[in-house]
Design a protein around this motif. Structure first.
Motif, PDB file in Angstrom:
ATOM      1  N   PRO A  21       0.836  -1.216   0.000  1.00  0.00           N
ATOM      2  CA  PRO A  21       0.000   0.000   0.000  1.00  0.00           C
ATOM      3  C   PRO A  21       0.862   1.254   0.000  1.00  0.00           C
ATOM      4  CG  PRO A  21      -0.377  -1.367   1.972  1.00  0.00           C
ATOM      5  CD  PRO A  21       0.822  -1.927   1.288  1.00  0.00           C
ATOM      6  N   LYS A  22       0.300   2.362  -0.483  1.00  0.00           N
ATOM      7  CA  LYS A  22       1.035   3.631  -0.509  1.00  0.00           C
ATOM      8  C   LYS A  22       1.152   4.221   0.893  1.00  0.00           C
ATOM      9  CE  LYS A  22      -0.945   5.594  -4.576  1.00  0.00           C
ATOM     10  NZ  LYS A  22      -1.752   4.475  -4.963  1.00  0.00           N
ATOM     11  N   TRP A  23       0.143   3.995   1.687  1.00  0.00           N
ATOM     12  CA  TRP A  23       0.206   4.430   3.082  1.00  0.00           C
ATOM     13  C   TRP A  23      -0.642   3.478   3.921  1.00  0.00           C
ATOM     14  CZ3 TRP A  23      -4.704   5.879   4.704  1.00  0.00           C
ATOM     15  CH2 TRP A  23      -5.595   6.329   3.715  1.00  0.00           C
ATOM     16  N   GLY A  24      -0.442   3.540   5.210  1.00  0.00           N
ATOM     17  CA  GLY A  24      -1.189   2.641   6.091  1.00  0.00           C
ATOM     18  C   GLY A  24      -1.137   3.139   7.521  1.00  0.00           C
ATOM     19  N   TRP A  25      -1.254   2.214   8.470  1.00  0.00           N
ATOM     20  CA  TRP A  25      -1.330   2.636   9.874  1.00  0.00           C
ATOM     21  C   TRP A  25      -0.112   3.408  10.330  1.00  0.00           C
ATOM     22  CZ3 TRP A  25       2.410   1.024  13.221  1.00  0.00           C
ATOM     23  CH2 TRP A  25       3.114  -0.128  12.894  1.00  0.00           C
ATOM     24  N   GLU A  26       1.047   3.118   9.740  1.00  0.00           N
ATOM     25  CA  GLU A  26       2.265   3.813  10.195  1.00  0.00           C
ATOM     26  C   GLU A  26       2.232   5.285   9.832  1.00  0.00           C
ATOM     27  OE1 GLU A  26       6.177   1.749  10.208  1.00  0.00           O
ATOM     28  OE2 GLU A  26       5.033   0.214   9.109  1.00  0.00           O
ATOM     29  N   GLU A  27       1.817   5.557   8.590  1.00  0.00           N
ATOM     30  CA  GLU A  27       1.734   6.946   8.150  1.00  0.00           C
ATOM     31  C   GLU A  27       0.653   7.689   8.938  1.00  0.00           C
ATOM     32  OE1 GLU A  27       2.071   4.387   6.097  1.00  0.00           O
ATOM     33  OE2 GLU A  27       4.044   4.844   5.261  1.00  0.00           O
ATOM     34  N   ILE A  28      -0.466   7.012   9.175  1.00  0.00           N
ATOM     35  CA  ILE A  28      -1.556   7.651   9.918  1.00  0.00           C
ATOM     36  C   ILE A  28      -1.093   8.050  11.316  1.00  0.00           C
ATOM     37  CG2 ILE A  28      -3.849   7.248  10.920  1.00  0.00           C
ATOM     38  CD1 ILE A  28      -4.402   5.464   8.503  1.00  0.00           C
ATOM     39  N   GLY A  29      -0.202   7.231  11.879  1.00  0.00           N
ATOM     40  CA  GLY A  29       0.278   7.520  13.232  1.00  0.00           C
ATOM     41  C   GLY A  29       1.587   8.288  13.239  1.00  0.00           C
ATOM     42  N   GLU A  30       1.892   8.995  12.149  1.00  0.00           N
ATOM     43  CA  GLU A  30       3.234   9.586  12.003  1.00  0.00           C
ATOM     44  C   GLU A  30       3.591  10.604  13.091  1.00  0.00           C
ATOM     45  OE1 GLU A  30       3.343  11.432   8.151  1.00  0.00           O
ATOM     46  OE2 GLU A  30       1.709  12.813   8.633  1.00  0.00           O
ATOM     47  N   ASN A  31       2.567  11.199  13.723  1.00  0.00           N
ATOM     48  CA  ASN A  31       2.870  12.171  14.782  1.00  0.00           C
ATOM     49  C   ASN A  31       3.336  11.504  16.061  1.00  0.00           C
ATOM     50  OD1 ASN A  31       2.183  14.271  13.114  1.00  0.00           O
ATOM     51  ND2 ASN A  31       0.028  14.237  13.758  1.00  0.00           N
ATOM     52  N   TYR A  32       3.242  10.191  16.093  1.00  0.00           N
ATOM     53  CA  TYR A  32       3.616   9.447  17.304  1.00  0.00           C
ATOM     54  C   TYR A  32       4.753   8.492  16.961  1.00  0.00           C
ATOM     55  CZ  TYR A  32      -0.671  11.640  18.595  1.00  0.00           C
ATOM     56  OH  TYR A  32      -1.620  12.594  18.823  1.00  0.00           O
ATOM     57  N   PRO A  33       5.981   8.980  17.076  1.00  0.00           N
ATOM     58  CA  PRO A  33       7.122   8.244  16.516  1.00  0.00           C
ATOM     59  C   PRO A  33       7.321   6.860  17.113  1.00  0.00           C
ATOM     60  CG  PRO A  33       7.842  10.089  17.904  1.00  0.00           C
ATOM     61  CD  PRO A  33       6.382  10.253  17.684  1.00  0.00           C
ATOM     62  N   PHE A  34       6.784   6.601  18.290  1.00  0.00           N
ATOM     63  CA  PHE A  34       7.036   5.300  18.896  1.00  0.00           C
ATOM     64  C   PHE A  34       5.828   4.362  18.835  1.00  0.00           C
ATOM     65  CE2 PHE A  34      10.252   8.109  20.629  1.00  0.00           C
ATOM     66  CZ  PHE A  34      11.396   7.371  20.369  1.00  0.00           C
ATOM     67  N   ALA A  35       4.848   4.734  17.997  1.00  0.00           N
ATOM     68  CA  ALA A  35       3.695   3.837  17.823  1.00  0.00           C
ATOM     69  C   ALA A  35       4.142   2.607  17.048  1.00  0.00           C
ATOM     70  CB  ALA A  35       2.584   4.552  17.083  1.00  0.00           C
TER      71      ALA A  35
END
Ligand code: SF4
Ligand code: SF4
Ligand code: SF4
Lengths: 746, 177
Positions: A389-403
């Motif tokens: 995918p082009k984006w996913g849960w990691e990108e969505i949570g980008e403001n939280y670097p340790f998610a």
């Protein structure tokens, strides 16, 4: 209607009617009631069918017993299961109610507008599945597969995760992360380089000192932990419980530290101060395995027990005494990482403090502390690779670097259209999670749901979240299906089988079947090369040197450890999973990102006059909001109570058993009323209730309107800046003795 | 042979597993129970003591419920277990009144019902359902007449009590304190 004395008396007094008729009938018979039971239970032996429980997600292996007509009579633990030691918790024992509940979802439903009114219409599987796959395909065309989000929990989640990944979406999250245990995984991960995980590898059985910080073992029935805590009590272990409330576990402790809410980090820092200044920490262990000790020593210099006293209200001598007890028992001391740790928004840091304390005591990898768990990998059934995918849960949570997993609340946020929304989400697939009772801030959730193009909900019960769906799919219960093999990490690895005990009731279907049907319709046949999930299990079991046939007989298979000893051996070289390979007291990773490399104490808001902190927890008979309607479990506990200190009751003139309403600091009022329980077990600055009640869906006939939902009163959320956890213990309520609607009219 | 149940209040977490296990094992109708949990709180915050325990018929040696039963439906069998023969029970409720522990209830089918120590399971050499299921393993069951049984040993080693000793019923359910 809890099974209490009061109820019992009430019922025996009520029960006199109908006596004459029944007894005249009875006296004609030749069989006594006892004979009936013996006939039922011994002459015609019950059939045993293996399963593993899904009333909560501990997954204890069990035997379901059926009579000759195929009715499920009872469910008991599988005696050889090294994951549950052969015993189920009350919810597992009451699991048959999940099957027999007549309020279950019965057929697929589609939202339709008839005569201008929105309603659900019963439909066929064919129509429901075709609608879903068509909609999924068109959304993918228009916005990309990434715009479809999966919010899930438990076994059904696994099957839809496979569907979503095959379809091209990694926009996946579950409330169990940011609403529950995420902060501790990040906090322990940053310190020891590995997650705590589930079940926790706490060596409670062999511990000499168990420290519980807001951890309610016994109220949360995490089965093997409850059993091991009982063993620890037998073995004379010391229990230290830090809790503003006299929890069940606190009542079993020798040292209950009745802490002022929200000040735990201060206590943890003071404990470190004592261990370091009195040189009670494990010097060899720290020298060999830890880094950052010097910075830590410096950091805790001023955090004296006297300093902490003013904050926590725990006496300095008590802080010193308990620190010394922990040190004397070490390394057989456990600072338990806890569960549901999303409290005040600095939860990862609190978990870090707990992890560091464990590190100072040398308990990780030591007998009576934390053991090295081992899991068996179930071979993956072959399928083509997933598209990227082009984006996913990691990108969505980008403001939280340790998610490290999807953040449900960020998925919700990204569903609400706005011009700086880089990851617009258009549709949700919700499986096995009643978002309305797990996600704080109802308004935001409703706003997001409103904005959706399409929403599918899969559940066994008409949970609140189903009311928002475009399509509702009725899942059959765990007692009616084959499912993925269970492999749980423990001291020894084991696997367990779940197979159908009874035919699915109504027109319900297993989640694997739904996922496959949708997948097939989307042209993803190659990802679902089986007609029956049984084939997948049979294939996997064969790879593992057993067979479906064998597992159907034994249910559980225990394996020998291969990864080495449970504990570190004397002087063993060991590399932890952190960047430095050491236990990181000082975290260079956190420092690099601008966060506190060693936890600090930060004060949190306190209730205004007339308001009380809203604390919530668990009842041993229920799981989340899933079980409130289960007839067997509802019979044990059908509503929650509001725990109130007698001083507060006196001031507000509250009587035991009286119904009251609550209003939070933002003016949000509870939908229903809650019964007052006056008890010394709670402080005067807080009130407490168990989570999971106050169902507003009328279709849940046993649970509707009983008690109140803590979640609806949680509108102030402190977000953990490290991993996005939603701190939910910072809400304050006032107690209303009149129903709010009436007050408003006056 | 004198059956006894010994329950360790130091370990019981009040989870009700014993209650639901009994209900399914003995087909106790929803809304009724043969065993139940009590909570006793003493003291003032933060100096509080909490006792949780599972209660049921005490299978009294000197059982008022048996003495007052007009039909003989309530009777004592081998091992000191107090039973009710449903067919002989006229549902008059005298036993319910006389039991100091409120251990009996009126079954919707018209007879009086209560804990049997799972007599039907004992006959097969099994433990009572509640004992077998309890996740804290805080319940023990065995023969008081056998000095080596777990129950006899525990009662020898540990402090214990029975409920309402002043009633003079000589209960066979003991609580370790
Ligand atoms: S099952 Fe055991 S721990 Fe649970 S309430 Fe009953 S006696 Fe207590
Ligand atoms: S506890 Fe009550 S019902 Fe049981 S034997 Fe004693 S008096 Fe009879
Ligand atoms: S002994 Fe049997 S009948 Fe008595 S409470 Fe336990 S399970 Fe119920």
């Amino acid at each position: 209607m809890s099974t209490s004395r009061r109820k019992f008396i009430k019922i025996s007094a009520l029960g006199f009617s109908g006596v004459a008729a029944a007894s005249s009938l009875g006296s004609m018979g030749i069989n006594t009631y006892l004979d009936d039971l013996i006939t039922d239970n011994s002459l015609a032996p019950l059939k045993q069918i293996p399963t593993y429980c899904e009333v909560c997600f501990w997954k204890c292996a069990a035997w379901a017993h059926t009579d000759q007509q195929g009715n499920i009579q009872k469910i008991i633990g599988n005696e050889v299961d090294s994951h549950c030691y052969g015993r189920l918790c009350p919810r597992g024992t009451g699991g048959v109610g999940m099957y027999s509940d007549n309020d279950r979802l019965k057929t697929p439903l589609i939202r339709k507008i008839i005569n201008g009114e929105t309603t659900f219409v019963e439909t066929s599987w064919e129509e429901a599945l075709t609608l879903i796959s068509t909609k999924m395909a068109s959304l993918k065309n228009a916005h990309g597969a990434e715009s479809l989000a999966l919010l899930k929990h438990g076994s059904p989640g696994k099957h839809f995760e496979h569907l979503f990944k095959a379809f091209g979406s990694d926009t996946i999250a579950e409330p169990a992360y940011a609403q529950c245990r995420g902060p501790r995984e990040t906090g322990f991960g940053l310190t020891f380089g590995s997650w705590v995980g589930s079940p926790e590898p706490t060596d409670i059985r062999d511990t000499k000192c168990l420290v519980l910080i807001g951890s309610h073992i016994g109220e949360n029935m995490h089965n093997s932990q409850v059993q091991e805590m009982s063993d620890a009590i037998d073995n004379g272990a010391t229990i230290i419980a830090v809790d503003p409330r006299l929890s069940t576990a606190a009542s079993k402790s020798q040292h209950w530290l009745a802490i002022k809410p929200s000040t735990d980090i201060a206590l943890l820092l003071a404990w470190m101060h004592v261990l370091i200044t009195e040189e009670l920490y494990d010097k060899d262990y720290v020298a060999k395995y830890a880094s950052g000790f010097k910075q830590l020593r410096e950091h805790v210099q001023d955090y004296t027990p006297e300093w902490a006293y003013g904050i926590t209200t725990i006496k300095p001598e008590e802080i010193r005494k308990t620190a010394r007890i922990m040190a004397a028992a070490a390394p057989a001391t456990i600072i338990h990482p806890g569960r549901h740790v999303t409290w005040y928004g600095d939860d990862t840091q609190r978990a870090r403090a707990m992890a560091i304390l464990n590190g100072l005591l040398g308990s990780w990898g030591r007998r009576g502390g934390f053991y090295f768990k081992e899991k068996i990998d179930i071979p993956k059934f072959p399928h083509p690779p997933y598209p990227k995918p082009k984006w996913g849960w990691e990108e969505i949570g980008e403001n939280y670097p340790f998610a490290e997993m999807g953040i449900t609340n960020e998925v919700i946020r990204n569903t609400i259209p706005s011009k700086d929304n880089k990851y617009p989400i258009k549709a949700w697939f919700v499986a096995g999670t009643n978002l309305n009772k797990s996600i704080p801030n109802k308004k935001l959730l409703e706003e997001a749901i409103d904005a959706l193009d399409f929403m599918v909900v899969v559940d066994t019960m008409p949970m609140e979240v189903t009311g928002y769906a475009d399509v509702v799919l009725p899942e059959c219960t765990y007692l009616e299906r084959y499912d993925a093999l269970r492999s749980s990490p423990n001291r020894n690895p084991s696997i367990a089988l779940r197979m159908p005990v009874a035919k699915p009731r109504f027109d319900s279907k297993p989640a694997w079947w739904m996922a496959k049907q949708i997948g097939d319709r989307l042209g993803l046949h190659n990802h679902f090369k089986y007609d029956d999930y049984k084939e997948v299990i049979a294939w996997q079991l064969e790879q593992m040197g057993t067979s479906l046939e064998e597992m159907e007989k034994i249910g559980v298979k225990n394996y020998k450890r291969k990864s080495g000893p449970l504990y570190l051996t004397q002087g063993q070289d060991y590399e932890f999973g952190t960047d430095s390979g050491k236990i990181e007291f000082y975290s260079p990773q956190l420092a690099a990102m601008g966060f506190d490399p060693i936890p600090k104490y930060i004060p949190h808001p306190e209730p205004q006059n007339g308001y009380y902190r809203l604390n919530y927890g668990r009842s041993p008979m229920h799981t989340f909001s899933r079980t409130a309607n289960n007839p067997n479990l509802n019979d044990l506990k059908s509503e929650n109570d509001l725990w109130v200190n007698p001083k507060v009751a006196r001031i507000l003139n509250l009587k035991k058993g009286q119904y009251v309403w609550l209003e939070n600091q933002d003016g949000i009022q509870s939908t229903f009323a809650i019964r007052v329980r006056v008890t010394e077990r709670i402080r005067w600055d807080s009130v407490y209730m168990v989570h999971g009640f106050g169902h507003d869906n009328k279709k849940l006939t046993n649970a509707h309107g009983k008690g109140i939902s803590d979640t609806e009163l949680v509108t102030k959320v402190a977000i953990d800046p490290l991993m996005g956890g939603t701190g939910m213990r910072g809400n304050f309520v006032k107690i209303l003795t009149e129903e709010p609607a009436k007050t408003a009219l006056v | 042979m004198r059956y006894a149940m010994v329950i360790d209040t130091k370990k019981c977490v009040g989870c009700s597993d014993c209650v639901v296990a009994c209900q399914t094992e003995n087909k106790v109708p929803i809304g009724y129970c043969r065993d139940w949990i009590t909570e006793r709180v003493e003291g003032v915050y933060p100096n509080i003591e909490l006792e949780l325990k599972s209660e049921r018929c005490n299978h009294c040696e000197n059982a008022p419920c048996v003495r007052c039963c007009p039909t003989g439906a309530s009777h004592i069998v081998d091992g000191g277990i107090v039973l009710v023969t449903a067919d002989e029970c006229i549902g008059c409720g005298a036993c319910i009144e006389s039991c100091p522990y409120d251990a009996r209830y009126q079954h919707p089918d018209g007879y009086v019902d209560k804990c049997t120590f799972c007599h039907h399971r004992l006959e097969k050499g099994q433990l009572p359902a509640c004992v077998e299921v309890c996740p804290t393993k805080c319940m023990y069951f065995g023969d008081l007449d056998n000095p080596n049984s777990e129950v006899s040993q525990l009662l020898k080693r540990r402090k214990h009590k029975t409920l309402a000793p002043e009633a003079g019923t000589k209960p066979h359910v003991y609580y370790l304190t």
